[in-house]
Design a protein around this motif. Structure first.
Motif, PDB file in Angstrom:
ATOM      1  N   SER A 159     -11.835  55.941  -5.479  1.00  0.00           N
ATOM      2  CA  SER A 159     -11.754  54.479  -5.511  1.00  0.00           C
ATOM      3  C   SER A 159     -12.725  53.881  -4.501  1.00  0.00           C
ATOM      4  O   SER A 159     -13.158  54.542  -3.575  1.00  0.00           O
ATOM      5  N   GLN A 160     -13.041  52.628  -4.696  1.00  0.00           N
ATOM      6  CA  GLN A 160     -13.964  51.925  -3.821  1.00  0.00           C
ATOM      7  C   GLN A 160     -13.198  50.876  -3.023  1.00  0.00           C
ATOM      8  O   GLN A 160     -12.967  49.761  -3.503  1.00  0.00           O
ATOM      9  N   PRO A 161     -12.779  51.184  -1.794  1.00  0.00           N
ATOM     10  CA  PRO A 161     -12.115  50.163  -0.975  1.00  0.00           C
ATOM     11  C   PRO A 161     -13.121  49.082  -0.580  1.00  0.00           C
ATOM     12  O   PRO A 161     -14.336  49.285  -0.656  1.00  0.00           O
ATOM     13  N   ASP A 162     -12.597  47.962  -0.170  1.00  0.00           N
ATOM     14  CA  ASP A 162     -13.469  46.862   0.267  1.00  0.00           C
ATOM     15  C   ASP A 162     -13.865  47.005   1.727  1.00  0.00           C
ATOM     16  O   ASP A 162     -14.809  46.359   2.184  1.00  0.00           O
ATOM     17  N   LEU A 163     -13.130  47.860   2.466  1.00  0.00           N
ATOM     18  CA  LEU A 163     -13.418  48.086   3.882  1.00  0.00           C
ATOM     19  C   LEU A 163     -12.747  49.386   4.307  1.00  0.00           C
ATOM     20  O   LEU A 163     -11.689  49.741   3.781  1.00  0.00           O
ATOM     21  N   VAL A 164     -13.357  50.081   5.264  1.00  0.00           N
ATOM     22  CA  VAL A 164     -12.772  51.304   5.814  1.00  0.00           C
ATOM     23  C   VAL A 164     -12.569  51.128   7.315  1.00  0.00           C
ATOM     24  O   VAL A 164     -13.510  50.766   8.040  1.00  0.00           O
ATOM     25  N   VAL A 165     -11.332  51.334   7.767  1.00  0.00           N
ATOM     26  CA  VAL A 165     -11.034  51.390   9.202  1.00  0.00           C
ATOM     27  C   VAL A 165     -11.040  52.872   9.554  1.00  0.00           C
ATOM     28  O   VAL A 165     -10.192  53.635   9.090  1.00  0.00           O
ATOM     29  N   LEU A 166     -12.010  53.303  10.360  1.00  0.00           N
ATOM     30  CA  LEU A 166     -12.315  54.729  10.508  1.00  0.00           C
ATOM     31  C   LEU A 166     -12.269  55.186  11.962  1.00  0.00           C
ATOM     32  O   LEU A 166     -13.079  54.753  12.787  1.00  0.00           O
ATOM     33  N   ASP A 167     -11.344  56.091  12.264  1.00  0.00           N
ATOM     34  CA  ASP A 167     -11.313  56.707  13.586  1.00  0.00           C
ATOM     35  C   ASP A 167     -12.413  57.774  13.652  1.00  0.00           C
ATOM     36  O   ASP A 167     -12.692  58.452  12.660  1.00  0.00           O
ATOM     37  N   LEU A 168     -13.028  57.930  14.809  1.00  0.00           N
ATOM     38  CA  LEU A 168     -14.113  58.905  14.924  1.00  0.00           C
ATOM     39  C   LEU A 168     -13.617  60.319  15.163  1.00  0.00           C
ATOM     40  O   LEU A 168     -14.230  61.289  14.715  1.00  0.00           O
ATOM     41  N   MET A 169     -12.495  60.462  15.855  1.00  0.00           N
ATOM     42  CA  MET A 169     -11.962  61.790  16.171  1.00  0.00           C
ATOM     43  C   MET A 169     -10.981  62.206  15.086  1.00  0.00           C
ATOM     44  O   MET A 169      -9.797  61.895  15.155  1.00  0.00           O
ATOM     45  N   LEU A 170     -11.497  62.925  14.076  1.00  0.00           N
ATOM     46  CA  LEU A 170     -10.668  63.326  12.945  1.00  0.00           C
ATOM     47  C   LEU A 170     -10.742  64.834  12.728  1.00  0.00           C
ATOM     48  O   LEU A 170     -11.783  65.454  12.988  1.00  0.00           O
ATOM     49  N   PRO A 171      -9.676  65.439  12.231  1.00  0.00           N
ATOM     50  CA  PRO A 171      -9.739  66.861  11.874  1.00  0.00           C
ATOM     51  C   PRO A 171     -10.501  67.070  10.560  1.00  0.00           C
ATOM     52  O   PRO A 171     -10.707  66.129   9.801  1.00  0.00           O
ATOM     53  N   LYS A 172     -10.919  68.326  10.352  1.00  0.00           N
ATOM     54  CA  LYS A 172     -11.609  68.784   9.129  1.00  0.00           C
ATOM     55  C   LYS A 172     -13.018  68.223   9.009  1.00  0.00           C
ATOM     56  O   LYS A 172     -13.990  68.959   9.030  1.00  0.00           O
ATOM     57  N   VAL A 173     -13.155  66.915   8.835  1.00  0.00           N
ATOM     58  CA  VAL A 173     -14.470  66.259   8.830  1.00  0.00           C
ATOM     59  C   VAL A 173     -14.361  65.064   9.768  1.00  0.00           C
ATOM     60  O   VAL A 173     -13.509  64.197   9.558  1.00  0.00           O
ATOM     61  N   ASP A 174     -15.197  65.020  10.825  1.00  0.00           N
ATOM     62  CA  ASP A 174     -15.032  63.930  11.800  1.00  0.00           C
ATOM     63  C   ASP A 174     -15.539  62.600  11.244  1.00  0.00           C
ATOM     64  O   ASP A 174     -16.224  62.529  10.226  1.00  0.00           O
ATOM     65  N   GLY A 175     -15.166  61.539  11.951  1.00  0.00           N
ATOM     66  CA  GLY A 175     -15.488  60.199  11.494  1.00  0.00           C
ATOM     67  C   GLY A 175     -16.976  59.925  11.407  1.00  0.00           C
ATOM     68  O   GLY A 175     -17.433  59.181  10.534  1.00  0.00           O
ATOM     69  N   LEU A 176     -17.754  60.510  12.317  1.00  0.00           N
ATOM     70  CA  LEU A 176     -19.203  60.316  12.274  1.00  0.00           C
ATOM     71  C   LEU A 176     -19.787  60.886  10.992  1.00  0.00           C
ATOM     72  O   LEU A 176     -20.671  60.286  10.374  1.00  0.00           O
ATOM     73  N   GLU A 177     -19.286  62.042  10.567  1.00  0.00           N
ATOM     74  CA  GLU A 177     -19.771  62.652   9.333  1.00  0.00           C
ATOM     75  C   GLU A 177     -19.347  61.837   8.111  1.00  0.00           C
ATOM     76  O   GLU A 177     -20.118  61.699   7.150  1.00  0.00           O
ATOM     77  N   VAL A 178     -18.135  61.300   8.145  1.00  0.00           N
ATOM     78  CA  VAL A 178     -17.692  60.427   7.059  1.00  0.00           C
ATOM     79  C   VAL A 178     -18.609  59.216   6.957  1.00  0.00           C
ATOM     80  O   VAL A 178     -19.061  58.835   5.870  1.00  0.00           O
ATOM     81  N   CYS A 179     -18.906  58.615   8.094  1.00  0.00           N
ATOM     82  CA  CYS A 179     -19.812  57.455   8.150  1.00  0.00           C
ATOM     83  C   CYS A 179     -21.189  57.828   7.616  1.00  0.00           C
ATOM     84  O   CYS A 179     -21.783  57.101   6.811  1.00  0.00           O
ATOM     85  N   ARG A 180     -21.699  58.969   8.056  1.00  0.00           N
ATOM     86  CA  ARG A 180     -23.026  59.434   7.629  1.00  0.00           C
ATOM     87  C   ARG A 180     -23.094  59.608   6.113  1.00  0.00           C
ATOM     88  O   ARG A 180     -24.033  59.163   5.457  1.00  0.00           O
TER      89      ARG A 180
END
Length: 237
Positions: free
Chosen positions: A45-66
């Protein structure tokens, strides 16, 4: 149906707090507790906004952002960071996050930031859908296409994040005027508060790295000490 927001954080208490306050404002909220789960949900799905923590397990927030920005998605990203994560905070902005908040934060400020982001996005869509032609801006060898969201210098396209583009466009449209950090914060980030305006400095620094021949001796974006910035450069005939 309200706008859809994806909240990504591995701390259940924070997710519950954020979800409760956003749903109270009428938003539809989805949640993910790690980066892998977030990427899977983004595919579906395509959310209208993502509230994203940077310190995440499995795949970190920076990688999600990238990965989000590599896919050329313009979904706004509001980062959540710890106060000590200065390097990650800057890197997150460099990768294309629109804004950040440091933990701990007040639910009221978070909802205010979310509303500000949506006001900006809605205004941008309104401008693009108005039918009014927005002329190509030419300053020296720099060209800014407001309708195509494209910036080039000497014919070579420059890749900017959505927020960098909006900041550049605003400054170029106010060429020759001294703009304070608070003015830029209010105009481009769409909120007015007494807080950390370093977010402006970070984006200006990244813009200089991308559009200036020599970022240490900028031709376009000049620093006005103690006040803010001024965009200069002759308009090409």
């Amino acid at each position: 149906m309200g706008k859809k927001i994806l909240v990504v954080d591995d701390e259940a208490s924070i997710v519950k707090l954020v979800q409760f306050n956003l749903e109270k404002e009428g938003y539809e909220v989805g949640v993910a507790y790690d980066g892998q789960m977030a990427l899977a949900m983004l595919e579906k799905s395509q959310p209208d906004l993502v509230v994203l923590d940077l310190m995440l397990p499995k795949v970190d927030g920076l990688e999600v952002c990238r990965r989000m920005r590599q896919e050329k998605t313009h979904i706004p990203i509001l980062m959540l960071t710890a106060k000590t994560d200065e390097f990650d905070k800057v890197l997150g902005l460099e990768l294309g996050a629109d804004d950040y908040m440091t933990k701990p934060f007040s639910p009221r400020e978070l909802t205010a930031r979310v509303k500000a982001i949506f006001r900006r996005v809605d205004q941008l869509k309104k401008n693009l859908g108005s039918g009014e032609h927005q002329e190509l801006i030419k300053i020296g060898d720099l060209e800014i296409d407001p309708e195509g969201y494209v910036v080039s210098r000497s014919g070579e396209e420059i890749e900017l994040t959505p927020k960098e583009f909006e900041l550049l466009l605003y400054m170029a449209n106010h060429r020759g005027k001294v703009l304070s950090r608070d003015q830029l914060l209010n105009a481009v980030w769409n909120y007015d508060y007494v807080g950390d305006s370093r977010i402006v400095d970070v984006h200006v620094s990244h813009l200089r790295d991308k559009i200036e021949t020599d970022s240490k001796n900028p031709f376009f974006i000049k620093t006005v000490r103690g006040i803010g910035y001024k965009f200069e450069g002759p308009r090409r005939a």
